[in-house]
Design a protein around this motif. Structure first.
Motif, PDB file in Angstrom:
ATOM      1  N   ARG A  60      50.681  40.372  19.317  1.00 35.78           N
ATOM      2  CA  ARG A  60      51.005  39.841  20.718  1.00 35.78           C
ATOM      3  C   ARG A  60      52.173  40.592  21.339  1.00 35.78           C
ATOM      4  O   ARG A  60      52.291  40.800  22.529  1.00 35.78           O
ATOM      5  CB  ARG A  60      51.591  38.561  20.461  1.00 35.78           C
ATOM      6  CG  ARG A  60      49.990  37.645  20.281  1.00 35.78           C
ATOM      7  CD  ARG A  60      50.299  36.115  19.733  1.00 35.78           C
ATOM      8  NE  ARG A  60      51.388  35.631  20.599  1.00 35.78           N
ATOM      9  CZ  ARG A  60      52.070  34.454  19.954  1.00 35.78           C
ATOM     10  NH1 ARG A  60      51.489  34.198  18.720  1.00 35.78           N
ATOM     11  NH2 ARG A  60      53.002  33.902  20.582  1.00 35.78           N
ATOM     12  N   LEU A  61      53.188  41.121  20.552  1.00 40.25           N
ATOM     13  CA  LEU A  61      54.243  41.828  21.118  1.00 40.25           C
ATOM     14  C   LEU A  61      53.944  43.365  21.624  1.00 40.25           C
ATOM     15  O   LEU A  61      54.280  43.604  22.732  1.00 40.25           O
ATOM     16  CB  LEU A  61      55.193  42.232  19.842  1.00 40.25           C
ATOM     17  CG  LEU A  61      56.519  43.062  20.501  1.00 40.25           C
ATOM     18  CD1 LEU A  61      57.376  42.283  21.464  1.00 40.25           C
ATOM     19  CD2 LEU A  61      57.306  43.614  19.220  1.00 40.25           C
ATOM     20  N   VAL A  62      52.866  43.977  20.763  1.00 41.07           N
ATOM     21  CA  VAL A  62      52.237  45.290  21.177  1.00 41.07           C
ATOM     22  C   VAL A  62      51.683  45.175  22.499  1.00 41.07           C
ATOM     23  O   VAL A  62      51.632  45.914  23.598  1.00 41.07           O
ATOM     24  CB  VAL A  62      51.516  45.757  20.150  1.00 41.07           C
ATOM     25  CG1 VAL A  62      50.746  47.005  20.761  1.00 41.07           C
ATOM     26  CG2 VAL A  62      52.428  46.162  18.939  1.00 41.07           C
ATOM     27  N   ALA A  63      50.848  44.000  22.724  1.00 39.86           N
ATOM     28  CA  ALA A  63      50.108  43.778  23.872  1.00 39.86           C
ATOM     29  C   ALA A  63      50.876  43.615  25.018  1.00 39.86           C
ATOM     30  O   ALA A  63      50.460  43.999  26.087  1.00 39.86           O
ATOM     31  CB  ALA A  63      48.964  42.572  23.554  1.00 39.86           C
ATOM     32  N   LEU A  64      51.976  42.691  24.931  1.00 40.93           N
ATOM     33  CA  LEU A  64      53.106  42.617  26.032  1.00 40.93           C
ATOM     34  C   LEU A  64      53.567  43.854  26.362  1.00 40.93           C
ATOM     35  O   LEU A  64      53.524  44.087  27.726  1.00 40.93           O
ATOM     36  CB  LEU A  64      54.106  41.666  25.371  1.00 40.93           C
ATOM     37  CG  LEU A  64      55.027  41.273  26.313  1.00 40.93           C
ATOM     38  CD1 LEU A  64      54.899  40.041  27.216  1.00 40.93           C
ATOM     39  CD2 LEU A  64      56.329  41.139  25.934  1.00 40.93           C
ATOM     40  N   LEU A  65      53.946  44.776  25.468  1.00 39.27           N
ATOM     41  CA  LEU A  65      54.734  45.959  25.577  1.00 39.27           C
ATOM     42  C   LEU A  65      53.694  47.115  26.257  1.00 39.27           C
ATOM     43  O   LEU A  65      54.081  47.740  27.282  1.00 39.27           O
ATOM     44  CB  LEU A  65      55.516  46.391  24.507  1.00 39.27           C
ATOM     45  CG  LEU A  65      56.602  45.556  23.847  1.00 39.27           C
ATOM     46  CD1 LEU A  65      57.270  46.107  22.809  1.00 39.27           C
ATOM     47  CD2 LEU A  65      57.578  45.181  25.244  1.00 39.27           C
ATOM     48  N   SER A  66      52.466  46.961  25.878  1.00 37.37           N
ATOM     49  CA  SER A  66      51.770  47.993  26.379  1.00 37.37           C
ATOM     50  C   SER A  66      51.402  47.653  28.043  1.00 37.37           C
ATOM     51  O   SER A  66      50.908  48.414  28.656  1.00 37.37           O
ATOM     52  CB  SER A  66      50.313  48.159  25.610  1.00 37.37           C
ATOM     53  OG  SER A  66      49.722  46.882  25.505  1.00 37.37           O
ATOM     54  N   GLU A  67      51.297  46.293  28.086  1.00 37.24           N
ATOM     55  CA  GLU A  67      50.914  45.924  29.658  1.00 37.24           C
ATOM     56  C   GLU A  67      52.059  46.166  30.410  1.00 37.24           C
ATOM     57  O   GLU A  67      52.030  46.671  31.390  1.00 37.24           O
ATOM     58  CB  GLU A  67      50.711  44.454  29.622  1.00 37.24           C
ATOM     59  CG  GLU A  67      50.223  43.897  30.971  1.00 37.24           C
ATOM     60  CD  GLU A  67      50.002  42.380  31.003  1.00 37.24           C
ATOM     61  OE1 GLU A  67      49.799  41.898  32.147  1.00 37.24           O
ATOM     62  OE2 GLU A  67      49.840  41.764  29.935  1.00 37.24           O
ATOM     63  N   ALA A  68      53.242  46.066  29.880  1.00 38.84           N
ATOM     64  CA  ALA A  68      54.370  46.552  30.727  1.00 38.84           C
ATOM     65  C   ALA A  68      54.731  48.092  30.562  1.00 38.84           C
ATOM     66  O   ALA A  68      55.292  48.520  31.806  1.00 38.84           O
ATOM     67  CB  ALA A  68      55.674  46.016  29.841  1.00 38.84           C
ATOM     68  N   ALA A  69      53.901  48.830  29.897  1.00 37.53           N
ATOM     69  CA  ALA A  69      54.207  50.182  29.860  1.00 37.53           C
ATOM     70  C   ALA A  69      53.368  50.919  31.006  1.00 37.53           C
ATOM     71  O   ALA A  69      53.547  52.093  31.357  1.00 37.53           O
ATOM     72  CB  ALA A  69      53.671  50.880  28.392  1.00 37.53           C
ATOM     73  N   VAL A  70      52.426  49.944  31.572  1.00 39.27           N
ATOM     74  CA  VAL A  70      51.539  50.494  32.604  1.00 39.27           C
ATOM     75  C   VAL A  70      52.224  50.302  34.047  1.00 39.27           C
ATOM     76  O   VAL A  70      52.622  49.103  34.343  1.00 39.27           O
ATOM     77  CB  VAL A  70      50.150  49.931  32.788  1.00 39.27           C
ATOM     78  CG1 VAL A  70      49.305  50.216  33.865  1.00 39.27           C
ATOM     79  CG2 VAL A  70      49.312  49.921  31.600  1.00 39.27           C
ATOM     80  N   PRO A  71      52.490  51.497  34.642  1.00 41.66           N
ATOM     81  CA  PRO A  71      53.389  51.215  35.888  1.00 41.66           C
ATOM     82  C   PRO A  71      52.778  50.749  36.831  1.00 41.66           C
ATOM     83  O   PRO A  71      51.265  50.805  37.114  1.00 41.66           O
ATOM     84  CB  PRO A  71      53.695  52.713  36.134  1.00 41.66           C
ATOM     85  CG  PRO A  71      52.943  53.715  35.377  1.00 41.66           C
ATOM     86  CD  PRO A  71      52.375  53.019  34.386  1.00 41.66           C
ATOM     87  N   PRO A  72      53.069  49.767  37.828  1.00 39.09           N
ATOM     88  CA  PRO A  72      52.160  49.194  38.953  1.00 39.09           C
ATOM     89  C   PRO A  72      51.782  50.455  39.915  1.00 39.09           C
ATOM     90  O   PRO A  72      52.508  51.237  40.131  1.00 39.09           O
ATOM     91  CB  PRO A  72      53.099  48.145  39.652  1.00 39.09           C
ATOM     92  CG  PRO A  72      54.353  48.803  39.476  1.00 39.09           C
ATOM     93  CD  PRO A  72      54.328  49.354  38.103  1.00 39.09           C
ATOM     94  N   THR A  73      50.698  50.235  40.455  1.00 38.90           N
ATOM     95  CA  THR A  73      50.176  51.277  41.439  1.00 38.90           C
ATOM     96  C   THR A  73      50.742  51.050  42.775  1.00 38.90           C
ATOM     97  O   THR A  73      50.985  49.890  43.381  1.00 38.90           O
ATOM     98  CB  THR A  73      48.592  50.969  41.528  1.00 38.90           C
ATOM     99  OG1 THR A  73      48.368  49.611  41.886  1.00 38.90           O
ATOM    100  CG2 THR A  73      47.663  51.610  40.175  1.00 38.90           C
ATOM    101  N   PRO A  74      51.387  51.994  43.530  1.00 38.55           N
ATOM    102  CA  PRO A  74      51.884  51.831  44.624  1.00 38.55           C
ATOM    103  C   PRO A  74      50.939  51.322  45.786  1.00 38.55           C
ATOM    104  O   PRO A  74      49.868  51.615  45.944  1.00 38.55           O
ATOM    105  CB  PRO A  74      52.524  53.132  45.123  1.00 38.55           C
ATOM    106  CG  PRO A  74      51.951  54.212  43.977  1.00 38.55           C
ATOM    107  CD  PRO A  74      51.255  53.405  42.863  1.00 38.55           C
TER     108      PRO A  74
END
Length: 139
Positions: free
Chosen positions: A91-105
């Motif tokens: 669950r921690l890895v899933a949270l951090l991997s989602e945060a690692a993706v930068p938002p599309t401008p």
């Protein structure tokens, strides 16, 4: 190192695990065996993650983030410590991997001339329909 994706990884030493008693039904072992896992990851002081990822992870963590900047995850779905530990880390890895993706401008767009004309025609059409509803004395 625990891989998160996008070339990022966190050091397992930055994660603190503590085993606690799980809540809910569990038979004879519920008051004797500490199978639930509380995972703590100090996001604010982590050296493994860039600042942008930390900001996005803090926003995604929500109420699981303490005022000190520590992410606290509690896992008690399974009956064994090992499975709960794996669940909390996943669950921690899933949270951090989602945060690692930068938002599309956001790309600004303008309506085409034809779209503006269609909108104007629709507005005048609606105005004509409403004009037909009026009494002749109102005109």
């Amino acid at each position: 190192m625990i891989s998160i994706g996008r070339g990022l990884a966190i050091d397992p030493d930055e994660i603190t695990l503590s085993f606690i008693r799980a809540s809910g039904p569990g038979g004879q072992n519920v008051n004797k065996v500490s199978t639930a896992v509380e995972l703590r990851f100090d996001l604010a002081r982590s050296l493994s993650l860039p600042e942008a990822v930390k900001r996005r992870a803090a926003r995604l963590a929500g109420r699981r983030l303490t005022l000190d900047g520590v992410i606290v995850l509690r896992a008690e779905r399974f009956r064994t410590q090992e499975m709960n530990r794996e669940d909390a880390e996943a669950r921690l890895v899933a949270l951090l991997s989602e945060a690692a993706v930068p938002p599309t401008p956001r790309v600004k767009t303008k309506p085409s001339k034809a779209a503006k004309a269609r909108r104007a025609d629709a507005k005048t059409g609606r105005g004509k329909v409403k004009a037909l509803r009026r009494k002749p004395s109102d005109i």
